[in-house]
Design an enzyme around this catalytic site. Sequence first.
Site, mmCIF file in Angstrom:
data_model
loop_
_atom_site.group_PDB
_atom_site.id
_atom_site.type_symbol
_atom_site.label_atom_id
_atom_site.label_comp_id
_atom_site.label_asym_id
_atom_site.label_seq_id
_atom_site.Cartn_x
_atom_site.Cartn_y
_atom_site.Cartn_z
ATOM 1 N N HIS A 18 0.833 -1.206 0.000
ATOM 2 C CA HIS A 18 0.000 0.000 0.000
ATOM 3 C C HIS A 18 0.873 1.263 0.000
ATOM 4 O O HIS A 18 0.614 2.183 -0.762
ATOM 5 C CB HIS A 18 -0.885 0.049 1.265
ATOM 6 N N LYS A 42 -18.065 -7.791 6.663
ATOM 7 C CA LYS A 42 -16.693 -8.294 6.615
ATOM 8 C C LYS A 42 -16.100 -8.364 8.026
ATOM 9 O O LYS A 42 -16.346 -7.484 8.852
ATOM 10 C CB LYS A 42 -15.842 -7.332 5.759
ATOM 11 N N ARG A 91 -1.527 -5.766 -8.907
ATOM 12 C CA ARG A 91 -0.428 -6.696 -8.597
ATOM 13 C C ARG A 91 -0.274 -7.793 -9.624
ATOM 14 O O ARG A 91 0.827 -8.281 -9.861
ATOM 15 C CB ARG A 91 -0.679 -7.371 -7.241
ATOM 16 N N SER A 128 -2.316 -7.972 2.395
ATOM 17 C CA SER A 128 -2.782 -7.910 3.788
ATOM 18 C C SER A 128 -3.224 -9.285 4.263
ATOM 19 O O SER A 128 -3.011 -9.642 5.425
ATOM 20 C CB SER A 128 -3.959 -6.935 3.916
HETATM 21 P P1 ADP Z 1 -9.482 -4.109 -0.920
HETATM 22 O O1 ADP Z 1 -10.253 -4.942 0.048
HETATM 23 O O2 ADP Z 1 -10.240 -2.925 -1.434
HETATM 24 O O3 ADP Z 1 -8.790 -4.863 -2.017
HETATM 25 P P2 ADP Z 1 -6.839 -3.726 0.199
HETATM 26 O O4 ADP Z 1 -6.493 -3.009 1.451
HETATM 27 O O5 ADP Z 1 -6.525 -5.168 0.133
HETATM 28 O O6 ADP Z 1 -8.379 -3.435 0.003
HETATM 29 O O7 ADP Z 1 -6.149 -3.034 -1.052
HETATM 30 C C1 ADP Z 1 -6.311 -1.667 -1.328
HETATM 31 C C2 ADP Z 1 -5.594 -1.326 -2.627
HETATM 32 O O8 ADP Z 1 -4.200 -1.542 -2.474
HETATM 33 C C3 ADP Z 1 -5.999 -2.162 -3.844
HETATM 34 O O9 ADP Z 1 -6.006 -1.347 -4.991
HETATM 35 C C4 ADP Z 1 -4.899 -3.182 -3.961
HETATM 36 O O10 ADP Z 1 -4.742 -3.640 -5.290
HETATM 37 C C5 ADP Z 1 -3.714 -2.338 -3.529
HETATM 38 N N1 ADP Z 1 -2.607 -3.178 -3.062
HETATM 39 C C6 ADP Z 1 -2.589 -4.005 -2.014
HETATM 40 N N2 ADP Z 1 -1.386 -4.626 -1.916
HETATM 41 C C7 ADP Z 1 -0.630 -4.157 -2.948
HETATM 42 C C8 ADP Z 1 0.697 -4.419 -3.428
HETATM 43 N N3 ADP Z 1 1.491 -5.302 -2.827
HETATM 44 N N4 ADP Z 1 1.122 -3.749 -4.524
HETATM 45 C C9 ADP Z 1 0.295 -2.874 -5.148
HETATM 46 N N5 ADP Z 1 -0.957 -2.589 -4.769
HETATM 47 C C10 ADP Z 1 -1.429 -3.221 -3.684
#
Ligand code: ADP
Length: 152
Positions: A18, A42, A91, A128
Amino acid sequence: MKKSAVFPGSFDPLTLGHTDIIDRAIPLFDKIIIAIGTNSSKQYMFTLKQRKAFIEKTYENVPNVVVDTYNGLTIDYCNKIGSQYILRGLRNPADFEFEKAIAQTNRKMSKIETVFLLTSADTSYISSSIVRDILINKGDVSMFVPKVVTEG
Ligand code: ADP
């Protein structure tokens, strides 16, 4: 016109994946609103307060990065605060397929554009959900998350 982007997500917890996207988006926009979506169906590992605090502490010295929470549609939230862009990270092909449908739906329903940044090579594998699995099993996640997450 000032350009702001909403970076929506669960951030359960904030990872170096992030922060890579946020840090690289800072020069592209006047303001970035990291928006934690609150989805009552969730189950989260970290409370909303904890997830918000991790981001606030990480960006406490960056005035154009702010944190907020919202429920409902992301486009409604963007319209409410007057933001023209949604920021998302990509990703892998699975992210692409999923994000494509959401971004096209959002474009159909509103004028809001989704801006994608491709993940950096050294953080592309971080998620995450894997961090949560490691934490449940009492493993060390310090190489995947900002310091505030392991300290908090
Ligand atoms: P959601 O439940 O909306 O997917 P996340 O917190 O998992 O929420 O992710 C939020 C954003 O961060 C998304 O656009 C996701 O693709 C991006 N993201 C998460 N991990 C990475 C990473 N390792 N590299 C690039 N983008 C990431």
